[in-house]
Design a protein around this motif. Structure first.
Motif, short mmCIF file in Angstrom:
data_model
loop_
_atom_site.label_atom_id
_atom_site.label_comp_id
_atom_site.label_asym_id
_atom_site.label_seq_id
_atom_site.Cartn_x
_atom_site.Cartn_y
_atom_site.Cartn_z
N ALA A 305 -98.18 75.82 44.57
CA ALA A 305 -99.03 74.64 44.52
C ALA A 305 -98.89 73.93 45.86
CB ALA A 305 -98.61 73.73 43.37
N ALA A 306 -100.02 73.69 46.53
CA ALA A 306 -99.93 73.20 47.91
C ALA A 306 -100.93 72.08 48.17
CB ALA A 306 -100.19 74.36 48.88
N ARG A 307 -100.56 71.19 49.05
CA ARG A 307 -101.44 70.08 49.43
C ARG A 307 -101.37 69.89 50.94
NH1 ARG A 307 -100.31 64.64 47.15
NH2 ARG A 307 -98.14 65.19 47.56
N MET A 308 -102.45 69.39 51.49
CA MET A 308 -102.46 69.06 52.92
C MET A 308 -103.19 67.74 53.11
SD MET A 308 -104.03 71.25 56.14
CE MET A 308 -102.63 72.34 56.37
N ALA A 309 -102.61 66.89 53.97
CA ALA A 309 -103.25 65.62 54.32
C ALA A 309 -103.81 65.75 55.73
CB ALA A 309 -102.23 64.48 54.26
N VAL A 310 -105.03 65.23 55.91
CA VAL A 310 -105.67 65.38 57.22
C VAL A 310 -106.43 64.09 57.55
CG1 VAL A 310 -107.77 66.43 56.23
CG2 VAL A 310 -107.11 66.97 58.58
N SER A 311 -106.51 63.81 58.83
CA SER A 311 -107.26 62.62 59.25
C SER A 311 -108.70 63.02 59.55
CB SER A 311 -106.63 62.00 60.50
OG SER A 311 -107.00 62.76 61.64
N ARG A 312 -109.57 62.02 59.62
CA ARG A 312 -111.00 62.26 59.88
C ARG A 312 -111.18 62.96 61.24
NH1 ARG A 312 -112.35 57.13 59.52
NH2 ARG A 312 -112.31 57.18 57.26
N GLY A 314 -109.30 65.13 62.48
CA GLY A 314 -108.81 66.50 62.49
C GLY A 314 -107.34 66.63 62.83
N GLU A 315 -106.55 65.65 62.47
CA GLU A 315 -105.11 65.80 62.66
C GLU A 315 -104.47 66.14 61.31
OE1 GLU A 315 -101.08 63.32 63.94
OE2 GLU A 315 -103.02 62.31 63.99
N ILE A 316 -103.74 67.25 61.29
CA ILE A 316 -103.00 67.59 60.07
C ILE A 316 -101.82 66.64 59.99
CG2 ILE A 316 -101.63 69.34 58.89
CD1 ILE A 316 -103.40 71.46 60.29
N LEU A 317 -101.77 65.86 58.90
CA LEU A 317 -100.76 64.81 58.81
C LEU A 317 -99.53 65.26 58.03
CD1 LEU A 317 -103.23 61.88 58.02
CD2 LEU A 317 -102.20 62.44 60.23
N ALA A 318 -99.75 66.09 57.02
CA ALA A 318 -98.59 66.52 56.22
C ALA A 318 -98.97 67.73 55.39
CB ALA A 318 -98.13 65.40 55.29
N ILE A 319 -97.95 68.50 55.04
CA ILE A 319 -98.11 69.65 54.15
C ILE A 319 -97.02 69.56 53.09
CG2 ILE A 319 -98.02 72.17 53.97
CD1 ILE A 319 -98.92 72.27 56.93
N ALA A 320 -97.40 69.87 51.85
CA ALA A 320 -96.40 69.90 50.78
C ALA A 320 -96.65 71.13 49.92
CB ALA A 320 -96.48 68.64 49.93
N ILE A 321 -95.58 71.88 49.64
CA ILE A 321 -95.73 73.07 48.80
C ILE A 321 -94.66 73.10 47.71
CG2 ILE A 321 -96.73 74.45 50.66
CD1 ILE A 321 -93.96 75.99 50.66
N ASP A 322 -95.01 73.78 46.64
CA ASP A 322 -94.06 74.00 45.54
C ASP A 322 -94.22 75.45 45.12
OD1 ASP A 322 -92.51 74.06 43.31
OD2 ASP A 322 -93.38 72.27 42.38
N ASP A 323 -93.19 76.26 45.41
CA ASP A 323 -93.28 77.71 45.19
C ASP A 323 -92.40 78.11 44.02
OD1 ASP A 323 -93.48 80.47 45.39
OD2 ASP A 323 -92.14 80.64 47.11
N LEU A 324 -93.01 78.85 43.10
CA LEU A 324 -92.26 79.45 41.99
C LEU A 324 -92.40 80.96 42.10
CD1 LEU A 324 -90.75 79.34 39.26
CD2 LEU A 324 -92.99 79.17 38.17
N THR A 325 -91.26 81.66 42.08
CA THR A 325 -91.31 83.11 42.21
C THR A 325 -90.41 83.77 41.18
OG1 THR A 325 -90.95 84.98 43.73
CG2 THR A 325 -89.55 83.08 44.03
#
Lengths: 792, 295
Positions: A305-312, A314-325
């Protein structure tokens, strides 16, 4: 003349950077390879295994009496018979904090935890007789509830597969770097997606094979096996069998592909060694294709499960992931099964500038075959998640996806760089690679073509994927965690009396051309023709000690050892030649097999004269001259834990929106692996890797039912990528030499597999975008595309 | 008595072959085949191209006591025109059928189907009759012979009989072939002038068994639509065909696609569930119908 003498790398007759024919190709193409199955020894026995038909079941009773009476059968064994011969193993690495697993045995004791786990073994005069006997073994089973999915295994109240461990969580890790919550709060757009990656497997052309020859007279074991790491295998044998270090030899002759599959400890192979010790006869086991599917390590099986925050802007502000394997019931020994998840946590987003990163990893036990390291460990998942988010973000802010990458990739001038999860990048070239790619594929032209065709109802997609690749791992990878895995490699180079060169090296050949690469380096440094170099690999008694070939370390580490050994031998040869010619060694050089005058290039004496004098005519040499016509050097990475490489891939494909079928039209790779020894071998590593990545993206999946039974364990039902479906793969290179070594080479084995699935997924989603559909589940099958399109 | 040399050979083969032990008869005449079949019945299997049988033996999915190799029997091979029929010998290889100008002219549907059968190496060994006897529901040739109203000639010590393709395929891998019978030849009615044939299939990889396939033959007497990979044997789509009986138009194609639900109820398999297969069958029907319209 230049002020600095030309190094071997620049000399006109250097083989470095040249594509040369592979010395071993002709032999292999003539069918004269010697694989384990080709080795026949006197009194050889063949092993076959009874494997659990259930994902989870108690073994109440095994009756081997009838099987033991079958013609040709020498012995039938169960776990109890091998108990005193082989000690159990636990697949944990101590530097992965909190990691746990249960002891594993050559044959299941009391309980089987996956369909395919070996339960009993037959040793017979032929494989056919051994298999006939398997049918006569009577097992009384008590079926236990399977725990096939990772979700179910970690659900509250789920029963632990191993009571002693308390629960089914093998390993967990969390990273929280920068100010993630703030970044998401101030973002102009937040995109989210859950990506899933099916379980698949390695499918080596030559299956796993082992032949254990034990001589009870001197308690000496010779192991012929299809492995990437002979010295590691020897350490494993010494750890678990009552044998002396002097008495174990591991030989790997030709190896028919490996991809990480053949670097792990498998219970059936340990059982074969135990049988050889027990019976005092050589025992061979070659996994057949059906049992390979349920006994080779599997790979992947992640839900992220992944999310990304971005500015108008075009700057990638943050990434968050949750990995289950899900990793099966045991963590694989000795590399563990936590490294893939760990690398996903480390790698995701690491090639972008954003400092805000949060990751959670949970690694779960389940009743499926063990999962562990397979080519590009973790990379394809990290890449698909990252690059999938980037394309989503670009769409969210209506920016071209190439432009969004351009604005966020780490600048080429910014190195050294430390990623939010703590990876150290020495020097990468993401920006140049992207620009080179856009030019190579004619990005703007393709976009125009895509628009024109869309107007005609033809749906094509363009997908980009930048990535980094972990190569040349140092001791912090495994050694520090207690695994008997060497991060260094050694090379011995010897001048023969006739002027040829024998080179023994601890990195291994699995069909990818290692021996060619080594020969190119040695021949270049020593100034001899390639055909005058014989490379010896794959024998613990004949090569220096070292880790072998895995994690893209053959050229970066083994190649540097070869270079340094050849340099040392070269100096020794020139010392001796100087003594013979009454010249200063510095005034001499070696070219085309001759000692030459360094200044003029005039030939003085042939190397065979040096060899002859050194070995046979010491009487002609000045007093106190001791020829040293052999030199050994070792190399291990020290400055950085890993040598990262970088690159970008692109896919161009056509989607049939009625059938959901994807036709791959073209694939491009721009890669920077530092200095290339053989561009031919580099390109083929990339192409082979891309094909394996395309297999994961579109075709390969181990299909399991709810009871944990594999439904497609044949090559008719498990779809490996085939030539007809593969696109042309165009490869271009940048060369940013690795600092800290003279060769400057980084690895190349993972790159193709790392980026291909992301590029294809992005291209499919690019084709689907105007139709309001998208996919995030690999392999991306026609049915999944049709469902996304709402046509089913 | 085995000679020492042959014993060595036997030991070596046992190292690599994992099929259960069986006896092997290399038959030189049909009479020999009939006798062996009459004697051994279901314990015997006929070895023609071996492209399905040999893997099944090695996986121990099939454990016959006797293999009867019919490859030396030349009378079972060949392609010739016999009046209004095209006769294809049961032992004729797929590659030979695919390369035959006679087949291309007189049975264009089969000509179109051959390249979809597996891979060249398999087509070089696999036989026309073997594919029909195997009766894999996802195979190409059973659908073709059904669409073409072909007649299969079966023979045994009891005599010969002719069975229409319609009566031959019974269920999953089940045919009208009795345990003592062998297919000797297949008669395919020669395509009259004006016949239009379209063969289409969808496979994940080239050479794989199809997810869904369609053999379509439009003749004066009517349109035959036979789907494969959608049931336990090739399935004739009568309702869809009827919807197109008055001539193919875009509207009637849509009606035929809708009607297909009455013809097919595909079970799911590893690659696609039933709903996906029905959808794909409709897509193929549309494509085949438009191709017939254009032809």
């Amino acid at each position: 003349m230049s002020e600095r003498p030309l190094s071997f790398l620049d000399r006109p007759n250097s083989y470095i950077g040249k594509s040369v024919p592979r010395p071993n190709a002709q032999r292999l193409l003539q069918g004269r390879g010697v694989f384990v199955d080709d080795i026949r020894l006197p009194r050889l026995l063949h092993a076959a295994f009874l494997r659990s038909p259930y994902a989870h079941a108690r073994i109440k009773h095994i009756d081997t009496a009838a099987a033991s009476r079958r013609p040709g059968v020498v012995r039938v064994v169960t776990a109890a018979d091998l108990a005193g011969l082989c000690t159990p193993w636990v697949g944990v690495l101590t530097h992965l904090k909190g990691m746990k697993s249960a002891p594993q045995h050559p044959l299941a004791r009391d309980r089987a935890c996956w369909q395919g786990e070996p339960v009993a073994a037959v040793a017979a005069e032929s494989r056919a007789e051994a298999e006939d006997a398997l049918a006569e073994i009577a097992v009384e089973w008590e079926e236990l509830p399977p725990l096939a999915s990772a979700e179910a295994a970690l659900a509250p109240g789920a029963r632990a597969i191993h009571d002693t461990l308390g629960d089914n969580l093998a390993f967990a890790r969390a990273v929280d770097a920068g100010a993630v919550d703030d970044a998401f709060a101030r973002a102009d757009a937040v995109v989210a997606e859950t990506f899933t990656f099916a379980r698949h497997t390695g499918v080596c052309p030559e299956p796993r094979s082992i032949l254990a020859e034990f001589d009870p007279g001197d308690r000496r074991l010779t192991l012929y096996c299809s492995s990437q790491a002979p010295h590691m295998m020897k350490e494993i044998v010494l750890r678990h069998f009552p044998l002396a270090e002097t008495d174990v030899r591991v030989v790997c002759r030709d190896v028919g592909g490996s991809y990480g599959v053949k670097i792990h400890v498998y219970p059936d192979e340990m059982a074969v060694i135990a049988l050889a010790l027990l019976l005092g006869r050589p025992v061979k086991f070659v996994a057949d294709r059906l049992e390979s599917f349920v006994s080779d390590i599997h790979a992947r099986e992640h839900r992220v499960a992944a999310r990304m925050a971005v500015s108008r802007t075009g700057e990638i502000l943050a990434i968050a992931i949750d990995d289950l394997t899900g990793i099966g019931p045991y963590s694989t020994y000795p590399r563990s099964s936590a490294v893939e998840g760990n690398q996903i946590v480390g790698l995701t987003g690491s090639w972008y500038r954003s400092a805000n990163y949060r990751a959670r990893l949970r690694v779960a036990f389940q009743t499926k075959p063990p999962m562990s390291q397979y080519r590009a460990v973790g990379h394809p998942i990290a890449c698909a998640v990252t690059e999938g988010l980037v394309d989503l973000a670009a769409r969210a802010i209506a920016m071209d996806p190439a432009e969004l990458r351009r604005r966020n990739l780490i600048a080429d001038e910014a190195y050294p760089w430390k990623s939010p999860a703590g990876l150290l990048f020495e020097k990468l070239s993401h920006q140049r690679a992207l620009e080179r790619m856009l030019e190579l594929m004619d990005y703007e032209g393709l976009r125009r073509e895509q628009r024109d065709l869309r107007a005609k109802g033809i749906h094509r997609g363009i997908g980009l994927a930048s990535f980094v690749e972990i190569t040349n791992p140092g001791p912090a990878f495994y050694g520090v965690g207690g695994a008997p895995i060497s991060a260094q490699d050694g090379c011995s180079v010897r001048l023969e009396p006739g002027g040829s060169v024998t080179c023994a090296i601890s990195v291994t050949e699995q069909g990818q051309g290692t021996e060619t690469m080594v020969a190119q380096i040695v021949a270049s440094v020593l100034g001899v023709a390639l055909a005058r170099v014989r490379v010896v690999t794959g024998d613990t008694e004949r090569t220096p000690y070292g880790g072998g070939t895995w994690a893209s370390r053959g050229t970066g580490i083994g190649g540097e050892a070869a270079l340094q050994a050849a340099k040392a031998l070269r100096a020794n040869i020139l010392d001796l030649a100087g003594a013979m010619l009454q010249a200063a060694p510095g005034d001499l050089d070696i070219a085309e097999g001759w000692i030459v005058d360094a200044e003029t290039g005039a030939r003085r004496i042939g190397l065979e004269e040096v060899g002859r004098a050194g070995y046979f005519r010491g009487d002609t040499l000045p007093p106190l001259t001791q020829p040293e016509l052999m030199a050994t050097r070792h190399h291990q990475p020290r400055d950085y834990p890993f040598a990262f490489t970088n690159g970008v891939q692109a896919s161009w494909l056509e989607l049939d929106i009625e059938t959901g079928f994807v036709r791959l039209l073209k694939h491009w790779v721009v890669e920077d692996c530092g200095r290339m020894v053989s561009p031919l071998l580099v390109d083929e590593q990339i192409r082979g890797g891309v094909v394996q990545g395309l297999g994961a993206a579109l075709f390969e999946e181990c299909l399991y039912d709810a009871a944990g039974q594999l439904r497609n364990g044949t090559l008719a039902d498990y779809l490996v990528p085939m030539a007809a479906e593969m696109p042309d793969i165009e490869v271009a290179h940048l060369e940013t030499p690795l600092a800290g070594t003279e060769l400057g080479a980084k690895g190349i084995g993972e790159a193709g597999t790392a980026g291909a699935p992301a590029a294809v997924m992005n291209a499919i989603n690019d084709a689907l975008a105007p139709l309001g559909a998208r996919v995030s589940e690999q392999p991306i099958t026609p049915a999944r595309i049709l469902r996304a399109l709402g046509r089913l | 008595m085995l000679t020492p040399a042959r014993e060595t050979r036997r030991a070596r083969w046992e190292d690599v072959l994992k099929a259960p032990s069986f006896a092997y008869l290399r038959a030189s005449s049909l009479a020999q085949v009939f006798d062996a079949l009459a004697e051994h019945g279901e314990d015997a299997r006929i070895l023609a191209g071996g492209q399905s049988l040999v893997p099944a033996l090695n996986m121990r999915l099939s454990e016959p006591r006797l293999l009867i190799d019919i490859n030396p029997i030349a009378a079972l091979t060949g392609i010739e025109r016999r009046g209004g029929m095209l006769r294809i010998g049961a032992l004729t290889r797929h590659s030979e059928v695919g390369a035959s100008p006679l087949v291309a002219r007189l049975a264009p549907l089969i000509h179109q189907a051959i390249p979809h059968i597996a891979h060249p190496a398999i087509r070089n060994r696999g036989t026309f009759g073997g594919s029909l006897a195997q009766a894999d529901p996802a195979a190409e040739l059973p659908a073709c012979v059904l669409a073409l109203d072909a007649v299969l000639h079966l023979a045994s010590r009891r005599g010969e009989r002719a069975v229409s393709a319609r009566d031959f395929f019974r269920a999953l891998y089940e045919t009208a072939l009795a345990p003592d019978e062998v297919i000797t030849a297949i008669d395919v009615p020669v395509a009259p002038q004006g016949t239009r044939s379209v063969f289409v299939e969808l496979a994940r990889r080239r050479g794989d068994y199809a997810l869904v396939g369609l053999a379509a033959e439009a003749r004066e007497v009517g349109l035959r639509l036979v789907f494969f990979g959608v049931g336990n044997k090739p399935v004739e789509a009568g309702a869809a065909s009827a919807a197109l009986a008055a001539g193919i138009t875009a509207e009637r194609i849509a009606a035929a696609q809708a009607a297909l639900a009455r013809d097919l109820d595909p079970p799911g398999d590893l690659q696609a569930d039933g709903a996906t297969k029905l959808h794909l069958a409709r897509v193929l029907l549309g494509r085949a119908a438009r191709a017939l319209m254009a032809a």
